[in-house]
Design a protein around this motif. Structure first.
Motif, short mmCIF file in Angstrom:
data_model
loop_
_atom_site.label_atom_id
_atom_site.label_comp_id
_atom_site.label_asym_id
_atom_site.label_seq_id
_atom_site.Cartn_x
_atom_site.Cartn_y
_atom_site.Cartn_z
N ALA A 171 13.06 12.12 39.17
CA ALA A 171 14.31 11.44 39.52
C ALA A 171 15.46 11.98 38.69
N LEU A 172 15.22 12.19 37.41
CA LEU A 172 16.26 12.73 36.55
C LEU A 172 16.65 14.14 36.98
N SER A 173 15.68 14.95 37.33
CA SER A 173 15.94 16.31 37.77
C SER A 173 16.87 16.30 38.99
N TYR A 174 16.64 15.39 39.92
CA TYR A 174 17.50 15.27 41.09
C TYR A 174 18.93 14.94 40.67
N HIS A 175 19.09 13.96 39.80
CA HIS A 175 20.43 13.55 39.36
C HIS A 175 21.14 14.66 38.60
N LEU A 176 20.41 15.34 37.72
CA LEU A 176 21.02 16.44 36.97
C LEU A 176 21.42 17.59 37.89
N THR A 177 20.62 17.84 38.91
CA THR A 177 20.96 18.88 39.88
C THR A 177 22.26 18.54 40.59
N GLN A 178 22.41 17.29 40.99
CA GLN A 178 23.64 16.86 41.66
C GLN A 178 24.84 16.99 40.74
N LEU A 179 24.68 16.62 39.48
CA LEU A 179 25.78 16.71 38.52
C LEU A 179 26.12 18.17 38.21
N LYS A 180 25.12 19.03 38.16
CA LYS A 180 25.38 20.45 37.93
C LYS A 180 26.07 21.08 39.13
N LYS A 181 25.65 20.72 40.34
CA LYS A 181 26.29 21.24 41.56
C LYS A 181 27.76 20.86 41.60
N ALA A 182 28.09 19.68 41.08
CA ALA A 182 29.47 19.20 41.05
C ALA A 182 30.22 19.74 39.83
N ASP A 183 29.58 20.59 39.04
CA ASP A 183 30.16 21.18 37.83
C ASP A 183 30.54 20.14 36.77
N MET A 184 29.90 18.99 36.81
CA MET A 184 30.20 17.94 35.84
C MET A 184 29.36 18.06 34.57
N GLY A 222 14.45 15.00 28.51
CA GLY A 222 13.52 13.98 28.04
C GLY A 222 14.23 12.80 27.41
N GLU A 223 15.27 13.08 26.62
CA GLU A 223 16.04 12.01 25.98
C GLU A 223 16.77 11.16 27.01
N ILE A 224 17.32 11.83 28.02
CA ILE A 224 18.04 11.09 29.07
C ILE A 224 17.07 10.24 29.87
N ALA A 225 15.94 10.82 30.27
CA ALA A 225 14.95 10.09 31.07
C ALA A 225 14.44 8.87 30.31
N GLU A 226 14.21 9.03 29.01
CA GLU A 226 13.72 7.91 28.21
C GLU A 226 14.75 6.79 28.13
N LYS A 227 16.01 7.14 27.93
CA LYS A 227 17.07 6.13 27.84
C LYS A 227 17.27 5.40 29.17
#
Length: 90
Positions: free
Chosen positions: A42-55, A30-35
Motif C-alpha cells: 500500500a505504501l509503495s502505491y502511495h509513494l509511486t503516486q507522490l513521485k509521479k506528481a513530483d511531490m 519502512g519508517e513511513i509504513a510503520e507510522k
C-alpha cells in the motif's frame, strides 16, 4: 507532471499524511509504513503516486531508500494559489 496531478495526489488522506511526515525530514519506506500502520504494498502505491506528481524525491543511501518532500514543487503550487487571493490594495 502538472498541477492537476499534484492536486490529484493530495486528494488521498494517506498521501497527505505521508507529506506531513516528510515535512519533518527524510524517512525510509519502512519508517513511513510503520507510522501509518499500512502494508509495504500500500505504501509503495502511495509513494509511486507522490513521485509521479513530483511531490516526493527518492534518495538511495547504501541499502536504504529515503524519501523527502520536493519543496520546489510546493513553492510553485503556492505561487499558483496566491493568484486567487483578494488584492487588499484595490
Amino acid at each position: 507532471m502538472g498541477l492537476a496531478d499534484s492536486f490529484k495526489a493530495v486528494s488521498d488522506s494517506q498521501r497527505r499524511e505521508i507529506l506531513l511526515m516528510l515535512r519533518e525530514g527524510r524517512l525510509t519506506a519502512g519508517e513511513i509504513a510503520e507510522k501509518l500502520n499500512i502494508s509495504q504494498a500500500a505504501l509503495s502505491y502511495h509513494l509511486t503516486q507522490l513521485k509521479k506528481a513530483d511531490m516526493v524525491l527518492e534518495y538511495r543511501q547504501k541499502n536504504y531508500i529515503y524519501y523527502e518532500l520536493n519543496t520546489t514543487l510546493f513553492d510553485e503550487m503556492l505561487v499558483w494559489i496566491e493568484q486567487f487571493k483578494e488584492d487588499k490594495h484595490k
